[in-house]
Every structure is written in C-alpha cells, then in structure tokens.
Design a protein around this motif. Structure first.
Motif, PDB file in Angstrom:
ATOM      1  N   UNK A   1      57.054  15.230  35.844  1.00  0.00           N
ATOM      2  CA  UNK A   1      57.778  14.274  35.006  1.00  0.00           C
ATOM      3  C   UNK A   1      59.166  14.776  34.621  1.00  0.00           C
ATOM      4  N   UNK A   2      59.616  15.841  35.287  1.00  0.00           N
ATOM      5  CA  UNK A   2      60.928  16.419  35.012  1.00  0.00           C
ATOM      6  C   UNK A   2      61.787  16.389  36.256  1.00  0.00           C
ATOM      7  N   UNK A   3      63.055  16.068  36.068  1.00  0.00           N
ATOM      8  CA  UNK A   3      64.018  16.131  37.168  1.00  0.00           C
ATOM      9  C   UNK A   3      65.118  17.111  36.798  1.00  0.00           C
ATOM     10  N   UNK A   4      65.506  17.924  37.757  1.00  0.00           N
ATOM     11  CA  UNK A   4      66.632  18.845  37.576  1.00  0.00           C
ATOM     12  C   UNK A   4      67.833  18.224  38.290  1.00  0.00           C
ATOM     13  N   UNK A   5      68.767  17.709  37.506  1.00  0.00           N
ATOM     14  CA  UNK A   5      69.901  16.977  38.049  1.00  0.00           C
ATOM     15  C   UNK A   5      71.075  17.924  38.269  1.00  0.00           C
ATOM     16  N   UNK A   6      71.607  17.915  39.489  1.00  0.00           N
ATOM     17  CA  UNK A   6      72.731  18.765  39.870  1.00  0.00           C
ATOM     18  C   UNK A   6      74.030  18.007  39.611  1.00  0.00           C
ATOM     19  N   UNK A   7      74.812  18.491  38.634  1.00  0.00           N
ATOM     20  CA  UNK A   7      76.103  17.885  38.310  1.00  0.00           C
ATOM     21  C   UNK A   7      77.219  18.620  39.044  1.00  0.00           C
ATOM     22  N   UNK A   8      77.922  17.911  39.897  1.00  0.00           N
ATOM     23  CA  UNK A   8      78.965  18.508  40.725  1.00  0.00           C
ATOM     24  C   UNK A   8      80.189  18.923  39.910  1.00  0.00           C
ATOM     25  N   UNK A   9      80.452  18.222  38.818  1.00  0.00           N
ATOM     26  CA  UNK A   9      81.572  18.583  37.960  1.00  0.00           C
ATOM     27  C   UNK A   9      82.912  18.545  38.668  1.00  0.00           C
ATOM     28  N   UNK A  10      83.762  19.591  38.494  1.00  0.00           N
ATOM     29  CA  UNK A  10      85.130  19.561  39.018  1.00  0.00           C
ATOM     30  C   UNK A  10      85.232  19.515  40.535  1.00  0.00           C
ATOM     31  N   UNK A  11      84.214  19.978  41.251  1.00  0.00           N
ATOM     32  CA  UNK A  11      84.260  19.879  42.705  1.00  0.00           C
ATOM     33  C   UNK A  11      84.278  18.421  43.150  1.00  0.00           C
ATOM     34  N   UNK A  12      83.765  17.538  42.291  1.00  0.00           N
ATOM     35  CA  UNK A  12      83.749  16.102  42.562  1.00  0.00           C
ATOM     36  C   UNK A  12      84.599  15.345  41.538  1.00  0.00           C
ATOM     37  N   UNK A  13      85.673  16.005  41.041  1.00  0.00           N
ATOM     38  CA  UNK A  13      86.629  15.393  40.109  1.00  0.00           C
ATOM     39  C   UNK A  13      86.007  15.116  38.738  1.00  0.00           C
TER      40      UNK A  13
END
Length: 431
Positions: free
Chosen positions: A228-240
């Motif tokens: 019931x858990x998802x680990x979300x990868x946030x690209x941040x500055x690499x994706x503006x």
C-alpha cells in the motif's frame, strides 16, 4: 541373475518412458523445447526486412534454432506479466503492440496505439495491459495524452485521458495505476476497472471513482509500488523542477507521508528496506574519484527507508537513467541514455565509456565497462551469475562474479550475435 537384470532394465526403461510422457506431474516443455527461454526484440537492419522476437537459450547464451515470433518491423520496448505467461512488444514503425502467450509460444494478437509509447505494464496474468501514450489525441480536449487499456482478449482499446501521460506503473492486482506526465508536479491515480470505453475523460473532472489527481510532487517520473506504499521518484532540477527526492506515498489515503532529498533521481531499485536512486544532477555532477575524460557524471544514492536518510553515494555515468537491475550476487547494473560516450568500442584506443555502470553492493565501488551507446535492456537470472545487457543495439553477456564479459565457446567475444538492433530483453522462464 540374467532375468533379474532384464527385469531391472525393463523397469528403468518403463520409468524413463513414464517421465518422458509427462508422468509424475512433470511440466510439459513449450513447443520450442527450451526450458530457459529469453526473448530479444530486434529491429530491421541491412540484412533483415522485418523485425521479430528471437529466442535465446538462456542456459548457454546462444540463439535458439526456433522460428522467431512476429512483432512488426521495429520491435523495441517489451513488457512481461509477473507470472511471465504474457510478453508484449511495441513496434515503433506502426505503433502496434504485439502480445504473445509464452506457454504456447503463439500470438495473442496486436492492438494499434494512437502514438508511440516508452512505458507499458501487464500487472497480472490476464491479457490486459496499459500503455502511456503522451501524444494521444482526445476528442474535445486541447491537451494530448492518454493511458491506453489494451485488451488482447477482444483486441480492443479503452483510452483514459491523462495530459502528457509518459510513464505508468501498477499495483500487483492491476486495480490501481499511477501515471506520471511530462513537466508535471502531480501524479494521476487511476482505477482502470471502472473506466468507461471507448474514451474516459474522468481526469478532467477529478476526483471521481476513475481518477484522482494528487499534487505536491516535484516532477515525478517513476515509482515503485510495494503493497500500500509507493516510492515516488521526483526528478527535480534534471526535469526543470526544484529538488530531486523520493516521496513516500500512501496509496490508501493518497497522501505524501515523507520526503527524502537526494542528489538526482530518474530511476530507482528497491531491495528490502534500501532504495537505490540514480540520476544526473545539473549542478552536483563532478566526476570526483574517476579517471575519465567525461566532464559530467551521474549519482547513485543509497537510501535507508527505515531512517529516511541517504547513507551513501557513488559516481556513475551520466545521462537519463531509466534501467536498473540487481543480480543474485549483489551487483546493480545501471543504464542510461543520451550519456557521454568516449572512445570507440569497435576500435578501442584509450578510454572507452558509454551509458552502463555496475555498482557493487559489497564494497560500494563502481565499474564503468568499456562499451558505447544507450542501455535499453538489462536482464539477470537467479540461477546464473550472468547479466544480459543491450547497449548500443548489441546484446552482451557479463560474468557478474568478475564484472567482465563472459568469454567461452558459446560466446567467444561475450556477445550474442543477434542480427538486428537489440531493443529489449526479457526472460520468459524463471531460472
């Protein structure tokens, strides 16, 4: 004595006959006769007029003498169900997805997507898959993008309109999808089972039973669902965006419960309570500790999910990382595309470098193999210390006990000589 020997011989022959005929509950071999099968998608080349899915004998790394499976002219991206009974390949020349029943080694059919995809998933053993199509046209709406529900039992498509849908992942039951769009700070949570065909536009009026849009992310591009858990990868500055991170997302309440900043993030691999996160930062990208002509390098961060902290970091090749695989003996193969290529693997002189990194969990060291090109596929095995790597369209076999190319009588140069450009690799048996 002679009679006793004769009786024993007849008994042994009868026992062998019983086994060969499937007695004792032994599983029946597939039509190809192979027990350890790997499928390779290969596109057209100067010597081929059409692409196909080729069979590799995974026990000795050779091309099997079996008729390839049809999959259009340029099959590349592949997806496989968790039980490995269904494999599918996307043909870039026609936007068709071809599905195969791996038990019978026969086609399940094909469906034509409204545009190209780089993300597909088949979450269960049923012949239903999901593809993210960022350029799909939705009638009556100005935006582009959809998740295409591919039903190979009926050969039909149902589109769920999602703006710029780039990547899709699913829970183990296929009842919940997470969709990531280009340059977005939101995650779309879909319940595909209640979507209304042929085109469902519920996300335009979310929240509702089909679609919920959750904001608060930072250019999310990928995720791993664990219960019931998802680990979300946030690209941040690499994706503006602003800050690369991993966000812990509760799939029951649809809330973000924690944020773990990292150096860079476009891909991740979960091993127990440790999350390995790879990416290339626009700023923190020095190649410190490496002897290389490359001026930009990526990062692999080691995240302890128990404490919610980064416990280590390693310098890896640069590029956009979107392939990771962990071997049975603890080597993590990390692949990217659009990286810094140095030298020529076909005419080596000095440093040769491409988009592949190998991280050794035993001592946190990194090896950069001498190869060139984008990494499009990684496939390891539980019973063998080898890793298949498709890099630059060539299928290589690595000995993971030494992290060098496997050289033997079957692969004298460490290469499986598939004729066309190798786009993807999937083991369709468990071994």
């Amino acid at each position: 004595m002679r009679r006793r020997i004769l009786v024993l011989a007849v008994g042994v022959w009868a026992g062998l006959s019983f086994v060969s005929c499937g007695g004792g509950g032994k599983a029946t071999n597939p039509p190809s006769g192979l027990k350890e099968r790997v499928l390779v998608s290969q596109g057209v080349s100067a010597t081929l007029t059409s692409g196909s899915l080729d069979f590799i004998n995974g026990s000795n790394d050779t091309i099997a003498r079996v008729t390839p499976l049809r999959a259009g002219n340029s099959p590349g991206l592949m997806a496989i169900s968790p039980t490995r009974n269904i494999a599918a390949a996307f043909d870039a020349s026609s936007n068709n997805v071809y599905a195969v029943n791996t038990t019978t080694e026969a086609a399940l059919g094909n469906v034509r997507l409204p545009g190209p995809t780089t993300s597909m998933v088949f979450p269960t053993a049923l012949p239903t898959g999901y593809a993210a199509v960022p350029t799909a046209t939705v009638s009556g709406f100005s935006f582009l993008g959809a998740i295409e529900v591919m039903n190979f039992s009926t050969g039909s498509l149902t589109a769920i309109a999602v703006s710029n849908a780039q990547t899709v992942i699913a829970n183990s039951a296929g009842t919940q999808l997470l969709v990531f769009g280009t340059d977005s700070d939101s995650v779309y949570v879909l319940s595909p089972g209640v979507a209304v065909p042929p085109v469902d536009t519920s996300c335009s009026t979310a929240p509702n039973p089909v679609c919920t849009v959750v904001s608060g992310f930072d250019r999310p591009v990928f995720g791993i669902i664990n219960g019931s858990t998802a680990y979300i990868v946030n690209c941040g500055p690499q994706c503006h965006g602003t800050q690369a991170s991993v966000m812990i997302f509760d799939l029951t309440s649809l809330t973000i419960t924690a944020t773990i900043p990292v150096d860079a993030a476009t891909m991740a691999l979960l091993n127990g309570s440790t999350l390995y996160v790879a990416g290339t930062s626009p700023t923190n990208n020095a190649c410190t500790g490496e002897t290389t002509a490359a001026t930009i390098c990526g990062r692999l961060d080691i995240v302890d999910l128990g404490s919610g902290t980064v416990t280590g970091s390693a310098v890896i090749t640069d590029g956009y990382h979107d392939r990771m695989d962990m071997t049975a003996n603890g080597q993590i193969f990390i692949g990217s595309h659009t990286c810094t290529n140095i030298g020529n693997v076909n005419n080596p002189s000095g440093e040769v470098r491409g988009c592949l990194s190998i991280f050794k969990t035993a001592d946190n060291s990194v090896l950069i193999p001498a190869d060139n090109g984008d990494v499009t596929a990684l496939q390891g095995f539980v019973s063998r210390n080898v890793e298949y790597v498709a890099e630059g369209g060539v299928l290589r076999v690595y000995d993971t006990t030494k992290d060098i190319l496997l050289i033997n009588d079957f692969v004298p140069q460490g290469v499986i000589n598939v004729v066309g450009y190798v786009g993807d690799v999937k083991a369709i048996d468990f071994f």
